[in-house]
Design an enzyme around this catalytic site. Structure first.
Site, PDB file in Angstrom:
ATOM      1  N   LYS A  14       0.654  -1.150   0.209  1.00 55.68           N
ATOM      2  CA  LYS A  14      -0.219   0.280  -0.124  1.00 55.68           C
ATOM      3  C   LYS A  14       0.475   0.824  -0.396  1.00 55.68           C
ATOM      4  O   LYS A  14       1.147   1.361   0.626  1.00 55.68           O
ATOM      5  CB  LYS A  14      -1.329   0.178   0.931  1.00 55.68           C
ATOM      6  CG  LYS A  14      -2.130   1.058   1.199  1.00 55.68           C
ATOM      7  CD  LYS A  14      -2.460   1.913   2.160  1.00 55.68           C
ATOM      8  CE  LYS A  14      -1.371   3.436   2.813  1.00 55.68           C
ATOM      9  NZ  LYS A  14      -1.906   4.176   1.863  1.00 55.68           N
ATOM     10  N   GLU A  47      -1.104   7.720   0.201  1.00 53.62           N
ATOM     11  CA  GLU A  47      -2.610   8.447  -1.128  1.00 53.62           C
ATOM     12  C   GLU A  47      -1.380   9.239  -1.929  1.00 53.62           C
ATOM     13  O   GLU A  47      -1.793   9.298  -3.487  1.00 53.62           O
ATOM     14  CB  GLU A  47      -3.619   8.491  -0.488  1.00 53.62           C
ATOM     15  CG  GLU A  47      -4.619   8.033  -0.886  1.00 53.62           C
ATOM     16  CD  GLU A  47      -6.001   9.163  -0.231  1.00 53.62           C
ATOM     17  OE1 GLU A  47      -5.707   9.060   0.997  1.00 53.62           O
ATOM     18  OE2 GLU A  47      -7.037   9.285  -1.112  1.00 53.62           O
ATOM     19  N   GLY A  97       6.963   5.152   8.207  1.00 56.66           N
ATOM     20  CA  GLY A  97       6.360   6.256   8.155  1.00 56.66           C
ATOM     21  C   GLY A  97       6.767   6.794   9.496  1.00 56.66           C
ATOM     22  O   GLY A  97       7.241   6.935  10.440  1.00 56.66           O
ATOM     23  N   GLU A 150       3.989   8.529  15.461  1.00 55.40           N
ATOM     24  CA  GLU A 150       2.362   8.305  15.685  1.00 55.40           C
ATOM     25  C   GLU A 150       1.589   7.510  14.716  1.00 55.40           C
ATOM     26  O   GLU A 150       1.020   6.348  15.633  1.00 55.40           O
ATOM     27  CB  GLU A 150       2.126   9.654  15.432  1.00 55.40           C
ATOM     28  CG  GLU A 150       0.449  10.421  15.823  1.00 55.40           C
ATOM     29  CD  GLU A 150       0.297  11.213  15.278  1.00 55.40           C
ATOM     30  OE1 GLU A 150       0.820  12.450  14.816  1.00 55.40           O
ATOM     31  OE2 GLU A 150      -0.607  11.068  14.774  1.00 55.40           O
ATOM     32  N   GLY A 199       3.003   4.305  13.673  1.00 62.71           N
ATOM     33  CA  GLY A 199       3.457   3.811  13.960  1.00 62.71           C
ATOM     34  C   GLY A 199       2.706   3.190  15.361  1.00 62.71           C
ATOM     35  O   GLY A 199       2.739   1.674  15.417  1.00 62.71           O
ATOM     36  N   GLU A 226       9.628   1.417  10.936  1.00 59.12           N
ATOM     37  CA  GLU A 226      10.763   2.551  10.343  1.00 59.12           C
ATOM     38  C   GLU A 226      10.548   3.838  10.392  1.00 59.12           C
ATOM     39  O   GLU A 226       8.873   3.978   9.789  1.00 59.12           O
ATOM     40  CB  GLU A 226      11.562   2.418   8.418  1.00 59.12           C
ATOM     41  CG  GLU A 226      12.441   0.657   8.764  1.00 59.12           C
ATOM     42  CD  GLU A 226      13.680   0.588   9.528  1.00 59.12           C
ATOM     43  OE1 GLU A 226      14.130   1.607   9.804  1.00 59.12           O
ATOM     44  OE2 GLU A 226      13.896  -0.391  10.093  1.00 59.12           O
ATOM     45  N   CYS A 280      13.460  10.930   6.950  1.00 56.57           N
ATOM     46  CA  CYS A 280      13.871  10.189   8.557  1.00 56.57           C
ATOM     47  C   CYS A 280      15.099  10.524   8.464  1.00 56.57           C
ATOM     48  O   CYS A 280      15.350  10.470   9.904  1.00 56.57           O
ATOM     49  CB  CYS A 280      13.512   8.595   8.624  1.00 56.57           C
ATOM     50  SG  CYS A 280      14.174   7.685   6.960  1.00 56.57           S
ATOM     51  N   GLU A 325       9.781  15.934  14.422  1.00 56.40           N
ATOM     52  CA  GLU A 325      10.411  16.019  13.715  1.00 56.40           C
ATOM     53  C   GLU A 325       9.980  17.133  12.737  1.00 56.40           C
ATOM     54  O   GLU A 325       8.703  17.289  12.643  1.00 56.40           O
ATOM     55  CB  GLU A 325      10.097  14.437  13.397  1.00 56.40           C
ATOM     56  CG  GLU A 325       9.962  14.597  11.810  1.00 56.40           C
ATOM     57  CD  GLU A 325      10.187  12.706  11.228  1.00 56.40           C
ATOM     58  OE1 GLU A 325       9.168  12.349  11.210  1.00 56.40           O
ATOM     59  OE2 GLU A 325      11.728  12.195  10.611  1.00 56.40           O
TER      60      GLU A 325
END
Ligand code: NAP
Ligand code: MG
Length: 453
Positions: free
Chosen positions: A152, A155, A205, A208, A210, A227, A261, A354
């Protein structure tokens, strides 16, 4: 349908079907059925198919790089480098099927041996910042180990993933081995996490999301690799080559417009070198070429969306200590100029959260021990750099930093053959390197009695 927007122009560049729960379920069903042909395939044949896929991808580098550059708003040179790495990743893991070794273990009364068994259907959920590259880090080792995959993409950036699915079929992957469903994370991602027939989710991603995934995965005891975010330190000691460290700093934090990241977004500088370092940094930042992603000369593109730009701008309120500001086109496009805040305290919001945009914080430190404690004073632990001409100090600091990936006198930390992943709330599990395929297997232990009990 999903209207896919080009961030440099704010125009719709494509429409693709928007998947939902039904599409995810159909893809998981197809992946489950495909296991019966993919899993028992002799390792050499799986290798050959993955190598063929790498070959097809190599032929498609310029097409895929164009798509990625336009859809993610990244400089074409960077996009090309990413797609070339995707090819390398598939080539590298094409060798893995024949190298998933078990062990024989000395025991009494028989022979004990272990096998690396595939998990089954693997769900792969990836972000928009390095769309195909991060997907490849998961898809290639998962397939190599004998799993089938439902991928996936984010989007905002589904185009290269959808092409990967087609290219896989062209390369001869059996139907159902690699399935792509584009659709919102809160629907499609969530369904993959909850689906009882998905054995593992490999996610990249935000921390939050995660956390939500870890909670959702608990219900079915799903295997996970996560990750997540980062707030990495670029530690510059006064005895470093200041020319080199300042010249390398912008790419380390403004690469991919800071939407990385691994961004070394906290530049820790020994106080005695602060002024000469900032002078050199200013020269490097003001020469950064920010502009059209399709221009070969561009070094930085726009941000991914208007929302991302707003979030980034919130870290630079009126009165923020802006020490350096580069240039950016005025629009259309979600542009934001490379910005350096200095001096910043490590307790300021800009140093703690971040930002995921082209904003760097310069934080002065007094000595080695303060450098280590500031660098470690974060919930994250993904990457980092250390700049010094003292080798022993470099290694002392490297051992003391709570981070998964480090570079000394360099700003790069991602290589196909070396493990990548985080400490602390940057996640768990490792990708890339020789052992990644094992993370898509379960160890099975078999005892064979050779003597009557
Ligand atoms: P994100 O919001 O966490 O989304 C990542 C992916 O998860 C997207 O495909 C998203 O789908 C999906 N998702 C969203 N909500 C979900 C849910 N409830 N259940 C399952 N899946 C869900 O991250 P992002 O905004 O795309 O990317 C930025 C973040 O990624 C940053 O924090 C960055 O540090 C992190 N990142 C980490 C690494 C690493 O290797 N450590 C690499 C790159 C990025 P939709 O977007 O389609 O809704
Ligand atoms: Mg998001």
């Amino acid at each position: 349908m999903i209207s896919v927007v080009e961030p440099a122009t704010e125009e719709v560049m494509a429409q693709v079907p928007r998947g939902g729960v039904e599409e995810v379920d159909a893809a998981v069903g197809a992946a489950k059925r495909a296991l019966s042909s993919w899993r028992p395939l002799p390792p050499r044949e799986r290798s050959t198919l993955l190598q063929r896929l790498a070959g097809e991808l190599l032929r498609s580098v310029s097409e895929l790089a164009q798509l990625e550059a336009r859809n993610a708003g990244k400089p074409i040179r960077d996009a090309r480098g990413e797609i070339e790495m995707v090819v390398d990743v598939f080539s590298y893991y094409a060798a893995a099927p024949q190298r998933l070794f078990g062990q024989t273990i000395p025991v009494e009364g028989g022979v004990d041996m272990t096998f690396r068994e595939p998990l089954g259907v693997v769900g792969v959920i990836v972000p928009w910042n390095f769309p195909l590259l991060i997907a490849s880090w998961k898809v290639a080792p998962a397939l190599a180990a004998g799993n089938t995959v439902v991928l996936k993409p984010a989007e905002l950036t589904p185009l290269t993933a959808l092409r990967l699915e087609q290219i896989g079929l062209e390369a001869g992957l059996p139907e159902g081995v690699l399935n792509v469903v584009a659709g919102p994370g809160s629907v499609c991602g969530k369904r993959l996490v909850e689906h009882p027939d998905v054995a593992k989710v490999a996610f990249t991603g935000s921390t939050e999301v995660g956390r939500q995934i870890a909670q959702g995965a608990a219900a079915t005891i799903k295997r996970l690799t996560l990750e997540l975010g980062g707030k990495s330190a670029n530690v510059v000691f006064a005895d470093a080559d200041l020319e080199r460290s300042a010249a390398a700093a912008p790419a380390a934090v403004f690469g991919n417009a800071g939407q990385d990241c691994c961004a070394r977004s906290r530049i820790l500088v020994e106080r005695s070198a602060l002024e000469p370092f900032l002078e050199r940094l200013e020269a490097a930042v003001s020469s950064l070429r920010v502009g059209d992603p399709l221009d070969e000369a561009s070094e930085m593109g726009p941000l991914i969306s208007a929302g991302q730009r707003e979030a980034v701008a919130s870290f630079v309120p009126d009165g923020a200590p802006v020490a350096i500001r580069g240039t950016a086109p005025s629009g259309p496009g979600y542009w934001y100029p490379p910005t350096v805040l200095a001096p910043v305290s490590n307790s300021d919001r800009a140093a703690r959260e971040e930002i995921f945009g082209p904003v760097a914080c310069v934080i002065p430190f007094a000595d080695e021990s303060e450098a280590v404690s500031l660098a470690n004073d974060t919930i994250y632990g993904l990457s980092g750099s250390i700049w010094t001409s003292d080798g022993a100090k470099a290694l002392r600091v490297a051992r003391a930093l709570e981070t998964g990936v480090l570079s000394i006198n360099s700003n790069t930390s991602v290589r196909v053959g070396t493990p990548f992943g985080g400490f602390k709330q940057s996640g768990y599990g490792r990708e890339l390197g020789p052992d990644a395929a094992e993370q898509y297997t379960e160890t099975k232990n078999v005892f064979y009695a050779t003597q009557a009990a």
